[in-house]
Enzyme design. Structure first.
Site, PDB file in Angstrom:
ATOM      1  N   LYS A   9     121.658  74.840 -23.793  1.00 44.92           N
ATOM      2  CA  LYS A   9     122.023  76.158 -24.121  1.00 44.92           C
ATOM      3  C   LYS A   9     122.280  76.717 -22.820  1.00 44.92           C
ATOM      4  CE  LYS A   9     118.616  78.511 -23.518  1.00 44.92           C
ATOM      5  NZ  LYS A   9     119.033  79.286 -22.219  1.00 44.92           N
ATOM      6  N   VAL A  95     115.663  68.880 -16.478  1.00 46.84           N
ATOM      7  CA  VAL A  95     114.354  69.505 -16.974  1.00 46.84           C
ATOM      8  C   VAL A  95     114.018  70.665 -16.019  1.00 46.84           C
ATOM      9  CG1 VAL A  95     111.834  69.246 -17.301  1.00 46.84           C
ATOM     10  CG2 VAL A  95     113.423  67.340 -17.969  1.00 46.84           C
ATOM     11  N   ALA A  96     113.656  71.771 -16.656  1.00 52.52           N
ATOM     12  CA  ALA A  96     113.258  72.973 -15.982  1.00 52.52           C
ATOM     13  C   ALA A  96     114.515  73.421 -15.102  1.00 52.52           C
ATOM     14  CB  ALA A  96     112.070  72.739 -14.859  1.00 52.52           C
ATOM     15  N   GLY A  98     116.958  75.770 -16.739  1.00 53.91           N
ATOM     16  CA  GLY A  98     117.625  77.210 -17.252  1.00 53.91           C
ATOM     17  C   GLY A  98     118.466  76.906 -18.449  1.00 53.91           C
ATOM     18  N   SER A 103     113.834  73.088 -25.396  1.00 53.47           N
ATOM     19  CA  SER A 103     113.710  74.003 -26.840  1.00 53.47           C
ATOM     20  C   SER A 103     114.935  73.353 -27.568  1.00 53.47           C
ATOM     21  CB  SER A 103     114.075  75.394 -26.247  1.00 53.47           C
ATOM     22  OG  SER A 103     113.298  76.120 -25.397  1.00 53.47           O
ATOM     23  N   SER A 104     116.024  72.915 -26.980  1.00 53.96           N
ATOM     24  CA  SER A 104     117.095  72.286 -27.776  1.00 53.96           C
ATOM     25  C   SER A 104     116.352  70.948 -28.601  1.00 53.96           C
ATOM     26  CB  SER A 104     118.129  71.924 -27.099  1.00 53.96           C
ATOM     27  OG  SER A 104     119.295  71.618 -28.065  1.00 53.96           O
ATOM     28  N   ASP A 136     113.038  80.132 -26.627  1.00 58.50           N
ATOM     29  CA  ASP A 136     114.334  79.623 -26.999  1.00 58.50           C
ATOM     30  C   ASP A 136     114.722  78.869 -28.031  1.00 58.50           C
ATOM     31  OD1 ASP A 136     115.380  81.242 -24.818  1.00 58.50           O
ATOM     32  OD2 ASP A 136     115.027  79.314 -23.339  1.00 58.50           O
TER      33      ASP A 136
END
Length: 288
Positions: A9, A95-96, A98, A103-104, A136
């Site tokens: 995202k 990871v981490a 942004g 979430s995806s 998200d």
């Protein structure tokens, strides 16, 4: 075996309007998605489990708090007798970062469980479970470009965007979301000033979209640069790339993106940046 992709995202814009009375930050964001990312499979069965592999698996966290398992449990709490099963996640996204990787992944888990249980894609219980899993996750359910508002719970209609060739860079520094928001220093009920978000029309021409994107911003960018100064370097490299039309940070960082007029220009820029910074995660993408 059921298979789903988990695309990254990208927040093309991220305006923070203020902080609500419940403590959540209120935002407006134009979100788009890449064509590739992680891959999640599900072997339906009575027991819930998760196995993680792939280049970024060690950082993903395989415990009970993983968002894939959390999403499955949230859906099971809303549907009696829900068929669960064994998930396998091929983790490629940082990871981490942004870009909503976790979430995806969680949204893909909900889509796979919907297929395994004969649920319609617009079943309200899917969206309820998504909201309960993370801010998200609802926008990642459809994985289509759209406006996201509130604390992530209010979604606009899916948008048809012109082709947006992009280069994505993550410098390998994880950035936690909570400290970045905390650096804004907003108290509950306090508003953050700034120009209103430009209107994004469905089917807008490339010229209209470029103009509107230029009027947007990411209000977390300065705070994230204080948290991880390497973001300043990443943005400078992207803005210096030949053919770059816009460079900005995604989400709360540290991943940044640059948009180009043509895929060839993006590919050449990615190749040059990768040669100069082999330690960075550098990918081309077509955002939609």
């Amino acid at each position: 075996m059921l298979v789903a992709r988990c695309p990254a995202k990208i927040n093309l814009t991220l305006h923070i309007l203020g902080r609500r009375g419940d403590g959540y930050h209120e935002l407006e964001s134009l979100v788009a998605f890449t064509g590739a990312g992680d891959t999640l499979t599900l072997l339906p069965g009575p027991e819930l489990s998760l196995d993680i592999s792939g280049p970024t698996a060690p950082a993903a966290g395989g415990g009970n708090d993983n968002l894939v398992l959390r999403a499955a449990r949230n859906l099971a709490a809303r549907i009696d007798g829900l068929t669960l099963g064994a998930f396998r996640l091929e983790k490629r996204l940082p990871v981490a970062a942004g870009i909503g990787g976790g979430s995806s992944d969680a949204a893909a888990a909900l889509r796979l469980l919907a297929r395994a249980n004969g649920l319609a894609p617009d079943d309200p219980r899917l969206h309820d479970a998504a909201r309960a899993t993370g801010a998200d996750v609802p926008v990642c359910l459809g994985a289509r470009a759209r406006m996201m508002r509130g604390a992530g719970e209010t979604l606009g209609e899916a948008l048809r965007l012109p082709l947006l060739p992009a280069v994505l860079i993550n410098p390998g520094v994880p950035v936690e979301t909570r400290p970045v928001f905390a650096r804004l220093g907003l108290q509950p009920g306090e508003r953050l000033g700034g120009a209103a978000h430009p209107e994004i029309a469905c089917g807008a021409s490339a010229g209209e979209l470029w103009s509107n994107l230029a009027k947007g911003r990411n209000d977390l960018e300065d705070a994230a640069c204080l948290q991880a100064p390497v973001i300043v370097d990443v943005l400078a490299v992207l803005r210096a790339a030949r053919g770059c039309k816009l460079a900005r940070m995604s989400g709360s960082g540290a991943t940044c993106f640059a948009l180009f007029a043509a895929p060839g220009a993006a590919a050449r820029a990615a190749c040059a940046i990768r040669a100069q910074h082999p330690e960075w995660w550098v990918k081309t993408a077509a955002l939609r």
